[in-house]
Design a protein around this motif. Structure first.
Motif, short mmCIF file in Angstrom:
data_model
loop_
_atom_site.label_atom_id
_atom_site.label_comp_id
_atom_site.label_asym_id
_atom_site.label_seq_id
_atom_site.Cartn_x
_atom_site.Cartn_y
_atom_site.Cartn_z
N LYS A 5 45.77 37.74 35.92
CA LYS A 5 44.93 36.54 35.82
C LYS A 5 43.76 36.73 36.77
CE LYS A 5 45.36 31.54 35.89
NZ LYS A 5 46.28 30.42 36.09
N GLY A 6 42.58 36.39 36.30
CA GLY A 6 41.40 36.55 37.14
C GLY A 6 40.17 36.09 36.40
N TYR A 7 39.02 36.53 36.88
CA TYR A 7 37.75 36.05 36.37
C TYR A 7 36.94 37.18 35.73
CZ TYR A 7 38.54 32.05 39.44
OH TYR A 7 39.06 30.95 40.06
N VAL A 8 36.20 36.83 34.70
CA VAL A 8 35.09 37.65 34.23
C VAL A 8 33.85 36.88 34.66
CG1 VAL A 8 33.88 38.57 32.21
CG2 VAL A 8 36.39 38.62 32.30
N TYR A 9 32.92 37.59 35.31
CA TYR A 9 31.77 36.91 35.89
C TYR A 9 30.47 37.54 35.41
CZ TYR A 9 32.00 40.98 38.94
OH TYR A 9 32.05 42.26 39.42
N VAL A 10 29.40 36.76 35.58
CA VAL A 10 28.04 37.24 35.37
C VAL A 10 27.31 37.05 36.69
CG1 VAL A 10 25.88 36.98 34.09
CG2 VAL A 10 28.06 36.55 32.94
N MET A 11 26.73 38.14 37.20
CA MET A 11 25.95 38.08 38.42
C MET A 11 24.54 38.57 38.13
SD MET A 11 28.29 39.60 41.45
CE MET A 11 30.03 39.24 41.56
N VAL A 12 23.62 38.04 38.89
CA VAL A 12 22.25 38.54 38.85
C VAL A 12 21.84 38.94 40.25
CG1 VAL A 12 21.55 37.19 36.83
CG2 VAL A 12 21.26 36.22 39.11
N ASN A 13 20.85 39.80 40.30
CA ASN A 13 20.27 40.20 41.57
C ASN A 13 18.76 40.12 41.39
OD1 ASN A 13 19.09 41.83 43.68
ND2 ASN A 13 21.18 42.53 44.12
N PRO A 14 18.08 39.29 42.18
CA PRO A 14 16.63 39.12 42.01
C PRO A 14 15.85 40.44 42.06
CG PRO A 14 17.50 37.48 43.52
CD PRO A 14 18.62 38.44 43.24
N GLY A 23 31.37 41.74 35.29
CA GLY A 23 32.56 42.41 35.78
C GLY A 23 33.74 41.47 35.81
N MET A 24 34.81 41.95 36.45
CA MET A 24 36.02 41.15 36.57
C MET A 24 36.55 41.27 37.99
SD MET A 24 39.19 43.51 35.68
CE MET A 24 39.85 42.87 37.16
N THR A 25 37.29 40.26 38.39
CA THR A 25 37.93 40.28 39.70
C THR A 25 39.13 39.35 39.68
OG1 THR A 25 37.61 39.97 42.09
CG2 THR A 25 36.42 38.46 40.63
N THR A 26 40.14 39.70 40.45
CA THR A 26 41.28 38.80 40.60
C THR A 26 41.07 37.90 41.83
OG1 THR A 26 42.47 40.51 41.83
CG2 THR A 26 42.92 40.33 39.46
N LYS A 27 40.00 38.17 42.58
CA LYS A 27 39.60 37.30 43.69
C LYS A 27 38.63 36.25 43.14
CE LYS A 27 39.17 41.47 46.47
NZ LYS A 27 38.25 42.24 47.31
N HIS A 28 38.09 35.44 44.00
CA HIS A 28 37.03 34.53 43.58
C HIS A 28 35.75 35.34 43.44
CE1 HIS A 28 34.20 31.25 43.43
NE2 HIS A 28 35.23 30.49 43.07
N PRO A 29 34.97 35.11 42.38
CA PRO A 29 33.75 35.89 42.17
C PRO A 29 32.76 35.82 43.33
CG PRO A 29 34.37 34.79 40.15
CD PRO A 29 35.29 34.27 41.22
N ASP A 30 32.72 34.72 44.08
CA ASP A 30 31.83 34.65 45.24
C ASP A 30 32.20 35.70 46.28
OD1 ASP A 30 30.34 32.60 44.12
OD2 ASP A 30 31.50 31.02 45.12
N GLU A 31 33.50 35.96 46.45
CA GLU A 31 33.94 37.02 47.36
C GLU A 31 33.46 38.38 46.89
OE1 GLU A 31 38.08 37.14 48.67
OE2 GLU A 31 38.29 35.07 47.93
N ARG A 32 33.55 38.60 45.58
CA ARG A 32 33.10 39.87 45.00
C ARG A 32 31.59 40.02 45.19
NH1 ARG A 32 33.33 44.79 44.65
NH2 ARG A 32 32.88 45.79 42.67
N TYR A 46 23.60 39.53 45.51
CA TYR A 46 24.01 39.13 44.16
C TYR A 46 24.32 37.64 44.14
CZ TYR A 46 24.41 43.93 42.58
OH TYR A 46 24.13 45.21 42.21
N ILE A 47 24.05 37.03 43.01
CA ILE A 47 24.30 35.60 42.82
C ILE A 47 25.19 35.44 41.60
CG2 ILE A 47 23.26 33.35 42.36
CD1 ILE A 47 20.61 34.67 43.49
N VAL A 48 26.32 34.77 41.78
CA VAL A 48 27.22 34.49 40.66
C VAL A 48 26.61 33.32 39.88
CG1 VAL A 48 29.54 33.76 39.96
CG2 VAL A 48 29.25 35.23 41.97
N ILE A 49 26.27 33.58 38.62
CA ILE A 49 25.71 32.50 37.81
C ILE A 49 26.72 31.94 36.83
CG2 ILE A 49 23.33 33.27 38.08
CD1 ILE A 49 23.55 34.38 35.17
N TYR A 50 27.83 32.67 36.64
CA TYR A 50 28.86 32.17 35.73
C TYR A 50 30.16 32.90 36.02
CZ TYR A 50 31.41 30.83 31.57
OH TYR A 50 32.36 30.32 30.72
#
Length: 139
Positions: A5-14, A23-32, A46-50
């Motif tokens: 169980k974990g997250y699939v996230y979308v990050m951007v970097n200005p 990507g994916m993580t079993t941690k919180h995406p903000d930690e990643r 990096y900024i987690v947008i979703y």
């Protein structure tokens, strides 16, 4: 493949205009995001947008990557960066079904076949939603 169980996230970097990291993580995406941003070669954080939680985040991530690779969006075969509008990436992730976790199977060959069949069904369901196939509305 681990059934986690974990997250699939979308990050951007200005610093990387027009490119998103999916990507994916079993941690919180903000930690990643903090981990990735702390590297010396990263100009801006990096900024987690979703983020979306899945019962099997590795399988969901693999499906998203496969669809985007098929569309020619992958920037580098060895990396999780894609040239895609962030909204389109989020819509794609939202179109992925979050089925029950895979059953634990003792036989490794059976487990691999089961995972492959489930991955194919996720992939087909994602394409159905993305392309409006098989009486499925385009998401």
């Amino acid at each position: 493949m681990e059934n986690s169980k974990g997250y699939v996230y979308v990050m951007v970097n200005p610093a990387m205009n027009g490119v998103v990291k999916i990507g994916m993580t079993t941690k919180h995406p903000d930690e990643r995001a903090k981990e990735l941003s702390s590297a010396t070669g990263v100009a801006m954080p990096y900024i987690v947008i979703y983020k979306r939680e899945f019962q099997n985040c590795a399988l969901a991530e693999r499906l998203v990557h496969s669809i985007l690779e098929e569309k020619g969006c992958r920037v580098n075969n060895n990396r999780e960066f894609f040239q895609i509008d962030p909204t389109e990436a989020i819509n794609l992730i939202n179109s992925i079904p979050d089925n029950e976790p895979l059953a634990t199977i003792n036989n490794d060959a059976d487990e691999e076949e089961e995972e492959e069949n489930l991955a194919k069904s996720y992939f087909e369901a994602g394409l159905d939603s993305l392309l409006g196939r098989n009486d499925t509305f385009i998401d």
